[in-house]
Design an enzyme around this catalytic site. Structure first.
Site: not given
Length: 207
Positions: A11, A13
């Site tokens: 991932d 952010d």
């Protein structure tokens, strides 16, 4: 790539990029333009892709106009916002073998690339963004798409996440999921590390 290879799917952010406050400000600004409560909108945006957020919080608004405004606000943030990579992110990504890792994000690739350029992070060959899939996290589709492009067996993929929706997505895809950068592990996380830097040696060992 052999079937015995292991892969890492990150991932972005909250996991590699410390952009939480930037995203919060962008979504609060977007909400303000629509007369909506910023905190409520942001809570939805954390769990879904932008198009799904618009449908949930502003069902009567034109999705194209909603997206255009969000794009403008995010573009401005990429140009002027203050943010950075989490400690150890650059060293970790540069140490990973080429073709054995990918980014899986609910954001859009050109913005991720802009942020990575500003913080000196390397960009992998594979980036699965919001425009790449019909369903966002917590659907397993984004992570399965990344595995497909990499030629990876999902069972040999390690997902690095910070958000509950991402954890659910990775587990639903049949992958191993570790969490980082949060005080406690999200439900379903199989290992948890307080920081990305703490997890880095274990991630490299996995690969």
């Amino acid at each position: 790539m052999t079937s015995e290879s292991n892969f890492v799917l990150f991932d972005v952010d909250g996991t590699l990029m410390d952009a939480v406050e930037n995203q919060r400000r962008v979504w609060h600004a977007w909400a303000g333009r629509h007369g909506l409560d910023g905190a409520e909108v942001y809570a939805v945006a954390l769990r879904t892709r932008p198009v799904e957020t618009f449908a949930a919080v502003a069902p009567g608004a034109d999705p194209a106009e909603c997206l255009a405004l969000l794009h403008a606000l995010e573009d401005e943030d990429v140009r002027t916002g203050v943010y950075g990579a989490f400690a150890g992110a650059g060293e970790l990504l540069r140490a990973l073998p080429t073709g054995r890792w990918a980014l899986v994000t609910s954001n859009y690739e050109h913005r991720v690339r802009g942020r990575f350029e500003r913080t000196g992070l390397p960009v992998p060959e594979v980036v699965v963004d919001a425009a790449s899939v019909a369903e966002g996290k917590p659907s397993p589709v984004p992570y399965l798409r990344a595995a497909e492009i990499l030629g990876a067996d999902p069972a040999r993929c390690l997902v690095i996440e910070d958000a509950p929706s991402g954890v659910r997505a990775g587990r639903a895809a049949g992958m191993t999921v570790w969490t980082v950068n949060t005080a406690t592990a999200a439900e379903g996380s199989q290992r948890h590390f307080a920081t990305l830097a703490e997890a880095a040696p274990e991630i490299l060992a996995w690969v």
